[in-house]
Design a protein around this motif. Structure first.
Motif, PDB file in Angstrom:
ATOM      1  N   GLN A  11      -6.252   1.618 -15.933  1.00  0.00           N
ATOM      2  CA  GLN A  11      -4.883   1.124 -15.939  1.00  0.00           C
ATOM      3  C   GLN A  11      -4.384   1.082 -14.501  1.00  0.00           C
ATOM      4  OE1 GLN A  11      -0.674   2.312 -18.001  1.00  0.00           O
ATOM      5  NE2 GLN A  11      -2.190   3.873 -17.849  1.00  0.00           N
ATOM      6  N   ALA A  12      -4.089  -0.108 -14.010  1.00  0.00           N
ATOM      7  CA  ALA A  12      -3.670  -0.244 -12.625  1.00  0.00           C
ATOM      8  C   ALA A  12      -2.151  -0.197 -12.463  1.00  0.00           C
ATOM      9  CB  ALA A  12      -4.215  -1.542 -12.044  1.00  0.00           C
ATOM     10  N   LEU A  13      -1.429  -0.876 -13.349  1.00  0.00           N
ATOM     11  CA  LEU A  13       0.018  -0.887 -13.221  1.00  0.00           C
ATOM     12  C   LEU A  13       0.683  -1.279 -14.521  1.00  0.00           C
ATOM     13  CD1 LEU A  13       1.324  -4.070 -12.715  1.00  0.00           C
ATOM     14  CD2 LEU A  13      -0.237  -3.808 -10.813  1.00  0.00           C
ATOM     15  N   ILE A  14       1.976  -0.996 -14.592  1.00  0.00           N
ATOM     16  CA  ILE A  14       2.793  -1.419 -15.720  1.00  0.00           C
ATOM     17  C   ILE A  14       3.950  -2.245 -15.187  1.00  0.00           C
ATOM     18  CG2 ILE A  14       2.182   0.501 -17.226  1.00  0.00           C
ATOM     19  CD1 ILE A  14       4.799   1.860 -16.428  1.00  0.00           C
ATOM     20  N   THR A  15       4.372  -3.199 -15.985  1.00  0.00           N
ATOM     21  CA  THR A  15       5.496  -4.025 -15.574  1.00  0.00           C
ATOM     22  C   THR A  15       6.346  -4.386 -16.789  1.00  0.00           C
ATOM     23  OG1 THR A  15       6.185  -5.990 -14.351  1.00  0.00           O
ATOM     24  CG2 THR A  15       4.154  -6.178 -15.625  1.00  0.00           C
ATOM     25  N   PRO A  16       7.628  -4.205 -16.750  1.00  0.00           N
ATOM     26  CA  PRO A  16       8.371  -3.609 -15.654  1.00  0.00           C
ATOM     27  C   PRO A  16       8.108  -2.106 -15.589  1.00  0.00           C
ATOM     28  CG  PRO A  16       9.841  -3.935 -17.502  1.00  0.00           C
ATOM     29  CD  PRO A  16       8.518  -4.530 -17.885  1.00  0.00           C
ATOM     30  N   PRO A  17       8.277  -1.486 -14.427  1.00  0.00           N
ATOM     31  CA  PRO A  17       8.049  -0.051 -14.310  1.00  0.00           C
ATOM     32  C   PRO A  17       9.279   0.787 -14.648  1.00  0.00           C
ATOM     33  CG  PRO A  17       8.409  -0.980 -12.160  1.00  0.00           C
ATOM     34  CD  PRO A  17       8.434  -2.134 -13.136  1.00  0.00           C
ATOM     35  N   PHE A  18      10.396   0.130 -14.996  1.00  0.00           N
ATOM     36  CA  PHE A  18      11.632   0.854 -15.295  1.00  0.00           C
ATOM     37  C   PHE A  18      12.532   0.003 -16.178  1.00  0.00           C
ATOM     38  CE2 PHE A  18      12.399  -1.613 -11.497  1.00  0.00           C
ATOM     39  CZ  PHE A  18      13.609  -2.217 -11.768  1.00  0.00           C
ATOM     40  N   ALA A  19      13.536   0.663 -16.757  1.00  0.00           N
ATOM     41  CA  ALA A  19      14.593  -0.007 -17.519  1.00  0.00           C
ATOM     42  C   ALA A  19      15.833   0.874 -17.415  1.00  0.00           C
ATOM     43  CB  ALA A  19      14.188  -0.188 -18.975  1.00  0.00           C
ATOM     44  N   GLU A  20      16.977   0.313 -17.732  1.00  0.00           N
ATOM     45  CA  GLU A  20      18.213   1.087 -17.749  1.00  0.00           C
ATOM     46  C   GLU A  20      18.396   1.739 -19.110  1.00  0.00           C
ATOM     47  OE1 GLU A  20      21.536  -1.343 -16.709  1.00  0.00           O
ATOM     48  OE2 GLU A  20      20.911  -1.568 -14.643  1.00  0.00           O
ATOM     49  N   GLY A  22      19.983   2.737 -22.414  1.00  0.00           N
ATOM     50  CA  GLY A  22      20.944   2.029 -23.245  1.00  0.00           C
ATOM     51  C   GLY A  22      20.716   0.536 -23.362  1.00  0.00           C
ATOM     52  N   GLN A  23      19.794  -0.019 -22.593  1.00  0.00           N
ATOM     53  CA  GLN A  23      19.575  -1.461 -22.683  1.00  0.00           C
ATOM     54  C   GLN A  23      18.796  -1.796 -23.946  1.00  0.00           C
ATOM     55  OE1 GLN A  23      17.200  -2.467 -19.134  1.00  0.00           O
ATOM     56  NE2 GLN A  23      15.589  -3.177 -20.478  1.00  0.00           N
ATOM     57  N   ALA A  24      18.808  -3.058 -24.299  1.00  0.00           N
ATOM     58  CA  ALA A  24      18.039  -3.522 -25.452  1.00  0.00           C
ATOM     59  C   ALA A  24      16.554  -3.330 -25.167  1.00  0.00           C
ATOM     60  CB  ALA A  24      18.339  -4.996 -25.698  1.00  0.00           C
ATOM     61  N   GLY A  25      15.775  -3.259 -26.205  1.00  0.00           N
ATOM     62  CA  GLY A  25      14.335  -3.105 -26.037  1.00  0.00           C
ATOM     63  C   GLY A  25      13.741  -4.259 -25.249  1.00  0.00           C
ATOM     64  N   SER A  26      12.520  -4.073 -24.777  1.00  0.00           N
ATOM     65  CA  SER A  26      11.864  -5.122 -24.002  1.00  0.00           C
ATOM     66  C   SER A  26      10.352  -5.044 -24.189  1.00  0.00           C
ATOM     67  CB  SER A  26      12.238  -5.007 -22.518  1.00  0.00           C
ATOM     68  OG  SER A  26      11.772  -3.776 -22.001  1.00  0.00           O
ATOM     69  N   ILE A  27       9.655  -5.916 -23.517  1.00  0.00           N
ATOM     70  CA  ILE A  27       8.192  -5.971 -23.580  1.00  0.00           C
ATOM     71  C   ILE A  27       7.628  -5.284 -22.343  1.00  0.00           C
ATOM     72  CG2 ILE A  27       6.167  -7.496 -23.603  1.00  0.00           C
ATOM     73  CD1 ILE A  27       7.778  -7.625 -26.163  1.00  0.00           C
ATOM     74  N   LEU A  28       6.654  -4.411 -22.548  1.00  0.00           N
ATOM     75  CA  LEU A  28       5.959  -3.731 -21.461  1.00  0.00           C
ATOM     76  C   LEU A  28       4.565  -4.335 -21.350  1.00  0.00           C
ATOM     77  CD1 LEU A  28       5.883  -1.281 -19.433  1.00  0.00           C
ATOM     78  CD2 LEU A  28       4.740  -0.049 -21.277  1.00  0.00           C
ATOM     79  N   THR A  29       4.180  -4.729 -20.149  1.00  0.00           N
ATOM     80  CA  THR A  29       2.841  -5.256 -19.891  1.00  0.00           C
ATOM     81  C   THR A  29       2.053  -4.226 -19.106  1.00  0.00           C
ATOM     82  OG1 THR A  29       3.677  -7.528 -19.873  1.00  0.00           O
ATOM     83  CG2 THR A  29       1.539  -7.142 -18.819  1.00  0.00           C
ATOM     84  N   VAL A  30       0.844  -3.952 -19.558  1.00  0.00           N
ATOM     85  CA  VAL A  30      -0.062  -3.032 -18.870  1.00  0.00           C
ATOM     86  C   VAL A  30      -1.192  -3.867 -18.306  1.00  0.00           C
ATOM     87  CG1 VAL A  30      -1.565  -1.028 -19.100  1.00  0.00           C
ATOM     88  CG2 VAL A  30       0.509  -1.184 -20.485  1.00  0.00           C
ATOM     89  N   ILE A  31      -1.421  -3.728 -17.007  1.00  0.00           N
ATOM     90  CA  ILE A  31      -2.475  -4.484 -16.330  1.00  0.00           C
ATOM     91  C   ILE A  31      -3.530  -3.502 -15.852  1.00  0.00           C
ATOM     92  CG2 ILE A  31      -2.998  -6.008 -14.379  1.00  0.00           C
ATOM     93  CD1 ILE A  31      -0.058  -7.000 -14.677  1.00  0.00           C
ATOM     94  N   GLY A  32      -4.789  -3.821 -16.113  1.00  0.00           N
ATOM     95  CA  GLY A  32      -5.877  -2.929 -15.737  1.00  0.00           C
ATOM     96  C   GLY A  32      -7.223  -3.609 -15.874  1.00  0.00           C
ATOM     97  N   ALA A  33      -8.201  -2.887 -16.411  1.00  0.00           N
ATOM     98  CA  ALA A  33      -9.553  -3.436 -16.566  1.00  0.00           C
ATOM     99  C   ALA A  33     -10.229  -2.807 -17.766  1.00  0.00           C
ATOM    100  CB  ALA A  33     -10.373  -3.160 -15.305  1.00  0.00           C
ATOM    101  N   ASP A  34     -11.166  -3.532 -18.333  1.00  0.00           N
ATOM    102  CA  ASP A  34     -12.014  -3.057 -19.428  1.00  0.00           C
ATOM    103  C   ASP A  34     -11.264  -2.718 -20.705  1.00  0.00           C
ATOM    104  OD1 ASP A  34     -14.293  -3.394 -17.873  1.00  0.00           O
ATOM    105  OD2 ASP A  34     -14.145  -1.373 -17.049  1.00  0.00           O
ATOM    106  N   PHE A  35     -10.130  -3.374 -20.960  1.00  0.00           N
ATOM    107  CA  PHE A  35      -9.456  -3.206 -22.236  1.00  0.00           C
ATOM    108  C   PHE A  35     -10.255  -3.956 -23.297  1.00  0.00           C
ATOM    109  CE2 PHE A  35      -5.351  -3.182 -19.554  1.00  0.00           C
ATOM    110  CZ  PHE A  35      -5.461  -1.821 -19.331  1.00  0.00           C
ATOM    111  N   ASP A  36     -10.158  -3.529 -24.555  1.00  0.00           N
ATOM    112  CA  ASP A  36     -10.823  -4.243 -25.639  1.00  0.00           C
ATOM    113  C   ASP A  36      -9.789  -4.595 -26.706  1.00  0.00           C
ATOM    114  OD1 ASP A  36     -10.611  -2.098 -27.584  1.00  0.00           O
ATOM    115  OD2 ASP A  36     -12.353  -1.153 -26.672  1.00  0.00           O
TER     116      ASP A  36
END
Length: 107
Positions: A11-20, A22-36
């Motif tokens: 796992q190299a990074l996550i985006t976004p790396p933060f949220a406020e 109380g905000q509405a939910g959102s989508i988290l993307t994980v970027i890395g290698a060798d996921f299946d």
């Protein structure tokens, strides 16, 4: 000897790396290698419904219930073939920058 080091579900990074908080939910993307296709994102150790984009990208939804309190969450990935998970990344839950219920004063 020698050979190239090959990581398992790196796992190299996550985006976004933060949220406020109380905000509405959102989508988290994980970027890395060798996921299946069976890889799963863990939010503070809890499995989340995960969408496999490709071997380098996963996505999961962050519900607003996970963004209630200021603090942080630990994000990891577990591949389907293993019970171990990647090293952790930290997702920050920050205080709100402004209160949208206050009036905005303009000249």
């Amino acid at each position: 000897m020698g050979g190239r080091f090959r990581c398992f579900a790196c796992q190299a990074l996550i985006t976004p790396p933060f949220a406020e908080a109380g905000q509405a939910g959102s989508i988290l993307t994980v970027i890395g290698a060798d996921f299946d296709p069976g890889s799963a994102v863990l939010w503070d150790g809890n499995l989340r419904s995960t969408t496999f984009i490709n071997s380098t990208q996963l996505q999961t939804s962050i519900p607003n219930t996970d963004l209630v309190n200021i603090g942080q969450a630990t994000i990891r990935v577990r591949n389907s073939a293993s019970t171990s998970s990647t090293s952790a990344r930290t997702f920050q839950i920050l205080a709100q920058v402004y209160d949208s219920t206050l009036p905005i004063i303009t000249k």
